[in-house]
Design an enzyme around this catalytic site. Structure first.
Site, short mmCIF file in Angstrom:
data_model
loop_
_atom_site.label_atom_id
_atom_site.label_comp_id
_atom_site.label_asym_id
_atom_site.label_seq_id
_atom_site.Cartn_x
_atom_site.Cartn_y
_atom_site.Cartn_z
N ASP A 173 -75.49 25.96 46.67
CA ASP A 173 -75.79 24.59 46.27
C ASP A 173 -74.46 23.90 45.96
O ASP A 173 -73.73 24.34 45.07
CB ASP A 173 -76.71 24.60 45.05
CG ASP A 173 -77.24 23.20 44.73
OD1 ASP A 173 -76.50 22.22 44.99
OD2 ASP A 173 -78.37 23.08 44.22
N TYR A 219 -75.92 11.75 46.23
CA TYR A 219 -75.90 10.61 45.30
C TYR A 219 -74.96 10.82 44.12
O TYR A 219 -74.86 9.98 43.25
CB TYR A 219 -77.31 10.28 44.79
CG TYR A 219 -78.09 11.45 44.23
CD1 TYR A 219 -77.85 11.93 42.95
CD2 TYR A 219 -79.09 12.06 44.99
CE1 TYR A 219 -78.57 12.99 42.45
CE2 TYR A 219 -79.82 13.13 44.49
CZ TYR A 219 -79.55 13.59 43.22
OH TYR A 219 -80.26 14.65 42.71
N ARG A 243 -71.21 16.09 28.46
CA ARG A 243 -70.61 16.29 29.77
C ARG A 243 -69.94 15.00 30.23
O ARG A 243 -70.55 13.93 30.22
CB ARG A 243 -71.71 16.71 30.76
CG ARG A 243 -71.18 17.14 32.10
CD ARG A 243 -72.31 17.62 32.99
NE ARG A 243 -73.20 16.52 33.37
CZ ARG A 243 -74.07 16.58 34.38
NH1 ARG A 243 -74.20 17.69 35.08
NH2 ARG A 243 -74.82 15.55 34.68
#
Ligand SMILES: *Cc1c(COP(=O)(O)O)cnc(C)c1O
Length: 421
Positions: free
Chosen positions: A206, A231, A381
């Site tokens: 991934d 995206y 994050r």
């Protein structure tokens, strides 16, 4: 500011940044809002609205169904663009369609069908993005197989040695992220692919948090299968279709489970029986979202101009600035860097640990006007996308975070859960 990290040094880094001019290629509605969440939803490229307008008015409006003579291979055309710009793959190995979750399902299912007989276990990283695990849970449950989630360090990710130790003769497939969504920890794809091959299995990668942030070399690293989002760092827009990659030499041996007409050989012959296309088209399903695909062209134009190597270099330096300022300003307030400190072991985002990370991320957004995000269990994050984030943006964001920490401004913020964090 009377400290070792004056703001003008960040300004200097911007003055010497070969990518600085590309910020103007994005739509920035509010210069005071600092956006450090490009790894979740990339900014809107400035050329995208006019490009979509053209595709809508001329492609759809004027030419109507006749546009399909061009649209019919956009999944492949844009896949080839992505292959060349960001993936290090050859022509005819990448297609863009469906979501990352659906592509994961298709490729994982195809790989399990093709795995050596008797292998009953799928290996995943327990700290990987949830959808990856859910999809594989569904597949292994339906097949009476076992899903083994390897524990991994929350901050440093899975170590190749741990993975090697887990690769026994029962492994039918390994699913891993090249860059961990929470910590940014990076796995060396070539090392892992080799280890898997020696153990007689394959890795499905991934690349959602890697593509457009680090140079990916699918061909050179001997990768067999991969999927990823468009995206995030690719700026394709919310829900932009995802990509899938299947090494050319494997394509004819793999059958994906959703037998749709876009995967059919000579689809307009409308044959009675399914006969999968001989190439990467066999991994497609139904009519692709043309308007959403169209948005990838202007987005890839910007990335082409930048070059992924330069994006990578700037991404590492932006991350180092976050880490330096955390050490200097935030450690006394209970923050800790929760990502690998070595920039070669990290993608483009950095996570900070703090017991109050959820409320801090909310205070930072509302009072500080800095958009990052919260990731469970207690991580803030920060994802400074190199194409449009300035060094001074990072400096200002960290300065605002320091202010919130000093004032303990999060104490007034609610901590009830909300649907999206
Ligand atoms: C963002 C992300 C996804 C998203 O999957 P969708 O199907 O597009 O919702 C999947 N995997 C990883 C690792 C991600 O970071």
């Amino acid at each position: 500011m009377s400290d070792d990290h004056p703001r003008y040094l960040a300004k200097e880094l911007d003055a010497n940044d070969p990518l600085a001019h590309l910020r103007d290629r994005f739509f920035v509605a509010d210069d005071d809002l600092i956006y450090l969440d490009g790894n979740s939803l990339g900014r809107l490229p400035a050329a995208t609205p006019a490009h979509l307008d053209r595709v809508i008015r001329h492609g759809w409006g004027d030419r109507l169904v006749r546009s399909w003579t061009s649209w019919i291979d956009w999944s492949r055309r844009i896949g080839d663009r992505l292959a060349a710009t960001a993936l290090g793959a050859r022509e005819g190995e990448v297609a863009v369609s469906d979501s990352t979750s659906v592509n994961l399902y298709k490729l994982a299912s195809a790989a399990l069908d093709a795995a050596p007989a008797g292998r009953r276990t799928v290996l995943v990283d327990a700290e990987d993005f949830p959808t990856d695990r859910y999809v594989l849970q569904g597949l292994t449950d339906a097949r009476g197989m076992t899903l083994r989630a390897m524990p991994s360090d929350l901050d440093h990710g899975l170590q190749p040695g741990e993975l090697r130790a887990a690769l026994d003769g029962d492994i039918a497939l390994v699913l891993l992220s090249a860059v961990n969504y929470r910590s940014g920890a990076l796995l060396d794809m070539a090392t892992v692919n080799t280890a898997a091959r020696e153990a007689g299995t394959v890795v499905l990668w991934d690349l959602s948090h890697a593509v457009g942030a680090i140079p990916v070399d699918l061909d050179g690293t001997g990768t067999d299968l991969a999927v990823g989002c468009t995206y995030k760092y690719l700026n394709g827009g919310p829900g932009a279709p995802a990509f899938l990659y299947v090494r050319r030499e494997l394509q004819h041996r793999l059958r994906q489970p959703i037998q749709g007409w876009f995967g059919q050989r000579d689809q307009f012959r409308m044959a009675a029986d399914y006969d999968p296309a001989p190439d990467v088209d066999r991994f497609l399903v139904g009519t692709p979202p043309i308007l959403a695909l169209a948005a990838l062209d202007p987005a890839l134009d910007v990335l082409d101009e930048a070059g992924v190597d330069r994006v990578r270099e700037k991404g590492q330096r932006l991350g180092q600035l976050i880490i330096e300022l955390t050490d200097a300003w935030l450690t006394p307030h209970g923050f800790r860097v929760a990502s690998p400190r070595d920039p070669r072991r990290r993608g483009s985002h950095v996570s900070l640990h703090h017991p109050e990370a959820l409320r801090i991320s909310r205070a930072l957004a509302t009072q500080g006007r800095v958009v990052g995000d919260f990731r469970t269990p207690d991580r803030l994050r920060l994802g400074p996308a190199p194409l449009y984030t300035r060094f001074v943006d990072v400096w200002d964001a960290m300065d605002r975070l320091r202010d919130i920490a000093e004032r303990r401004a999060w104490e007034q913020v609610a901590d009830e859960p909300c649907r999206v964090t």
